[in-house]
Motif scaffolding. Structure first.
Motif, PDB file in Angstrom:
ATOM      1  N   TYR A   1       0.818  -1.211   0.000  1.00  0.00           N
ATOM      2  CA  TYR A   1       0.000   0.000   0.000  1.00  0.00           C
ATOM      3  C   TYR A   1       0.855   1.266   0.000  1.00  0.00           C
ATOM      4  N   TYR A   2       2.051   1.164   0.578  1.00  0.00           N
ATOM      5  CA  TYR A   2       2.953   2.323   0.609  1.00  0.00           C
ATOM      6  C   TYR A   2       4.076   2.182  -0.421  1.00  0.00           C
ATOM      7  N   ARG A   3       3.825   1.421  -1.461  1.00  0.00           N
ATOM      8  CA  ARG A   3       4.839   1.225  -2.497  1.00  0.00           C
ATOM      9  C   ARG A   3       5.292   2.541  -3.135  1.00  0.00           C
ATOM     10  N   PRO A   4       4.412   3.518  -3.363  1.00  0.00           N
ATOM     11  CA  PRO A   4       4.895   4.788  -3.940  1.00  0.00           C
ATOM     12  C   PRO A   4       5.998   5.438  -3.105  1.00  0.00           C
ATOM     13  N   LEU A   5       5.888   5.349  -1.775  1.00  0.00           N
ATOM     14  CA  LEU A   5       6.935   5.895  -0.925  1.00  0.00           C
ATOM     15  C   LEU A   5       8.218   5.087  -1.061  1.00  0.00           C
ATOM     16  N   LEU A   6       8.104   3.779  -1.068  1.00  0.00           N
ATOM     17  CA  LEU A   6       9.291   2.940  -1.228  1.00  0.00           C
ATOM     18  C   LEU A   6       9.989   3.237  -2.548  1.00  0.00           C
ATOM     19  N   ASP A   7       9.230   3.351  -3.629  1.00  0.00           N
ATOM     20  CA  ASP A   7       9.836   3.632  -4.934  1.00  0.00           C
ATOM     21  C   ASP A   7      10.572   4.972  -4.928  1.00  0.00           C
ATOM     22  N   ALA A   8       9.989   5.973  -4.293  1.00  0.00           N
ATOM     23  CA  ALA A   8      10.638   7.285  -4.222  1.00  0.00           C
ATOM     24  C   ALA A   8      11.925   7.206  -3.409  1.00  0.00           C
ATOM     25  N   LEU A   9      11.910   6.459  -2.323  1.00  0.00           N
ATOM     26  CA  LEU A   9      13.111   6.304  -1.509  1.00  0.00           C
ATOM     27  C   LEU A   9      14.199   5.544  -2.265  1.00  0.00           C
TER      28      LEU A   9
ATOM     29  N   THR B   1      13.849  -0.799   4.406  1.00  0.00           N
ATOM     30  CA  THR B   1      15.241  -1.248   4.478  1.00  0.00           C
ATOM     31  C   THR B   1      15.542  -2.262   3.380  1.00  0.00           C
ATOM     32  N   ALA B   2      14.740  -3.317   3.355  1.00  0.00           N
ATOM     33  CA  ALA B   2      14.956  -4.379   2.375  1.00  0.00           C
ATOM     34  C   ALA B   2      14.745  -3.882   0.959  1.00  0.00           C
ATOM     35  N   GLY B   3      13.712  -3.055   0.749  1.00  0.00           N
ATOM     36  CA  GLY B   3      13.439  -2.559  -0.596  1.00  0.00           C
ATOM     37  C   GLY B   3      14.578  -1.728  -1.148  1.00  0.00           C
ATOM     38  N   ILE B   4      15.136  -0.840  -0.332  1.00  0.00           N
ATOM     39  CA  ILE B   4      16.262  -0.014  -0.776  1.00  0.00           C
ATOM     40  C   ILE B   4      17.493  -0.867  -1.025  1.00  0.00           C
ATOM     41  N   TYR B   5      17.777  -1.775  -0.117  1.00  0.00           N
ATOM     42  CA  TYR B   5      18.940  -2.656  -0.298  1.00  0.00           C
ATOM     43  C   TYR B   5      18.833  -3.444  -1.603  1.00  0.00           C
ATOM     44  N   GLN B   6      17.673  -4.007  -1.854  1.00  0.00           N
ATOM     45  CA  GLN B   6      17.497  -4.817  -3.055  1.00  0.00           C
ATOM     46  C   GLN B   6      17.567  -3.974  -4.325  1.00  0.00           C
ATOM     47  N   ALA B   7      17.061  -2.721  -4.273  1.00  0.00           N
ATOM     48  CA  ALA B   7      17.134  -1.833  -5.433  1.00  0.00           C
ATOM     49  C   ALA B   7      18.580  -1.472  -5.755  1.00  0.00           C
ATOM     50  N   LEU B   8      19.388  -1.222  -4.736  1.00  0.00           N
ATOM     51  CA  LEU B   8      20.797  -0.900  -4.962  1.00  0.00           C
ATOM     52  C   LEU B   8      21.540  -2.097  -5.557  1.00  0.00           C
ATOM     53  N   CYS B   9      21.261  -3.278  -5.033  1.00  0.00           N
ATOM     54  CA  CYS B   9      21.901  -4.483  -5.585  1.00  0.00           C
ATOM     55  C   CYS B   9      21.488  -4.710  -7.031  1.00  0.00           C
ATOM     56  N   ALA B  10      20.200  -4.505  -7.337  1.00  0.00           N
ATOM     57  CA  ALA B  10      19.711  -4.704  -8.705  1.00  0.00           C
ATOM     58  C   ALA B  10      20.346  -3.723  -9.678  1.00  0.00           C
TER      59      ALA B  10
ATOM     60  N   ALA C   1      14.664  -8.888  10.357  1.00  0.00           N
ATOM     61  CA  ALA C   1      15.779  -9.781  10.088  1.00  0.00           C
ATOM     62  C   ALA C   1      15.364 -10.960   9.207  1.00  0.00           C
ATOM     63  N   LYS C   2      14.114 -11.363   9.304  1.00  0.00           N
ATOM     64  CA  LYS C   2      13.611 -12.430   8.428  1.00  0.00           C
ATOM     65  C   LYS C   2      13.425 -11.933   6.999  1.00  0.00           C
ATOM     66  N   ARG C   3      13.109 -10.646   6.847  1.00  0.00           N
ATOM     67  CA  ARG C   3      12.801 -10.095   5.527  1.00  0.00           C
ATOM     68  C   ARG C   3      14.038  -9.995   4.630  1.00  0.00           C
ATOM     69  N   GLU C   4      15.175  -9.584   5.197  1.00  0.00           N
ATOM     70  CA  GLU C   4      16.389  -9.413   4.379  1.00  0.00           C
ATOM     71  C   GLU C   4      17.611  -9.854   5.179  1.00  0.00           C
ATOM     72  N   LYS C   5      18.156 -11.016   4.832  1.00  0.00           N
ATOM     73  CA  LYS C   5      19.250 -11.618   5.584  1.00  0.00           C
ATOM     74  C   LYS C   5      20.586 -10.906   5.363  1.00  0.00           C
ATOM     75  N   SER C   6      20.716 -10.128   4.302  1.00  0.00           N
ATOM     76  CA  SER C   6      21.998  -9.489   3.999  1.00  0.00           C
ATOM     77  C   SER C   6      22.183  -8.147   4.695  1.00  0.00           C
ATOM     78  N   VAL C   7      21.155  -7.678   5.389  1.00  0.00           N
ATOM     79  CA  VAL C   7      21.232  -6.436   6.153  1.00  0.00           C
ATOM     80  C   VAL C   7      21.481  -6.786   7.615  1.00  0.00           C
ATOM     81  N   GLU C   8      22.328  -5.994   8.290  1.00  0.00           N
ATOM     82  CA  GLU C   8      22.553  -6.180   9.721  1.00  0.00           C
ATOM     83  C   GLU C   8      21.478  -5.420  10.501  1.00  0.00           C
TER      84      GLU C   8
END
Length: 274
Positions: A68-76, A101-110, A131-138
């Protein structure tokens, strides 16, 4: 592996091992089964279980997972891509259940970047989900006002609806680094507030300069979401501050609804560390 975190007791660097973080002074911090650690000393706790409780954490996860807040995630994500180099270090303060957190990390990796990223929150319940959502983030339980990171170690810092600890943000950001501060716009969730309160009021909007930071821009994100069940309506309600300060009559009116069309609006204040 050398961690982005430093020891909250002596300030020394932490090494991340399979099940613990440890510093050269002999301080050790267990890594929970889900993948986060606990770096909040007892003297920094203001209650037995600070932050979001398990119910609020689950509501936030359930609501945000439906985008539902995808527009904010995309902007970030767009701002993170344009304000970081090839190997950026990022920190999400008050990261909640890790959706942004996970969305930004995954966008940078992509995009071919090699980010290192950490997320902190005061709530142990919600970091279990992050921590369950993105294992590569501390992820670490920590106070925004005593961040367990080295001075000048962060290229981009995100604060999304979390308390503003401007002195700590200035300390951990490197010169030229970016600070993204997300706040609700004037009519964010207006229709929800109309149900809850007899006389709702708009959110305050203002631009505040902070010492050590230069204003770059304010990015606006607007939209509308359609909630099609009482479960979705309640999940949104439970993840807002209104959940704790709504009169009984307002809560009962909301509980009687099975559909709600709601405006969403966010302002992303973009600062550069000087």
């Amino acid at each position: 592996m050398t961690s982005l975190f430093r020891c909250p007791l002596c300030g020394g660097p932490l090494e991340r091992m399979e099940r613990t973080y440890a510093c050269s002074a002999g301080h050790s911090f267990d890594i929970a089964r889900e993948g986060y650690t606990y770096l909040l000393p007892v003297n920094q706790k203001h209650s037995a279980a600070p932050g979001d409780d398990p119910g609020m954490a689950a509501a936030r996860r359930d609501f945000l997972s439906k985008d539902y807040y995808r527009p904010l995630l995309d902007a970030l994500c767009d701002l993170a891509l344009s304000h970081t180099g090839a190997e950026p270090t990022l920190l999400d303060v008050g990261c909640g259940e890790g959706y942004y957190t996970a969305g930004i990390y995954q966008a940078l990796c992509a995009a071919g970047k090699r980010p290192r990223m950490a997320g902190t929150d005061i709530s142990k319940s919600i970091l279990r989900l992050a921590a369950k959502r993105e294992k590569s983030v501390e992820f670490a339980v920590a106070s925004s006002f005593r961040l367990p990171l080295v001075d000048g170690s962060v290229e981009l810092l995100l604060d999304c609806f979390s308390p503003l600890a401007i002195e700590e943000f200035r300390r951990v950001l490197r010169p030229g680094g970016t600070f993204l501060y997300v706040v609700p716009s004037a009519e964010h969730l207006w229709e929800l507030k109309e149900v809850l309160y007899d006389t709702p009021y708009p959110n305050e909007e203002h631009q505040t300069p902070y010492e050590g930071f230069a204003y770059e821009t304010v990015a606006a994100v607007e939209g509308r979401i359609e909630l099609c069940s009482q479960e979705e309506i309640h999940a949104l309600f439970q993840m807002t501050p209104y959940y704790w300060k709504t009169p009984k009559a307002g809560s009962e009116r909301l509980a009687a609804l099975d559909r709600l069309s709601v405006r969403i609006g966010f302002h992303i204040h973009v600062f550069r560390a000087e």
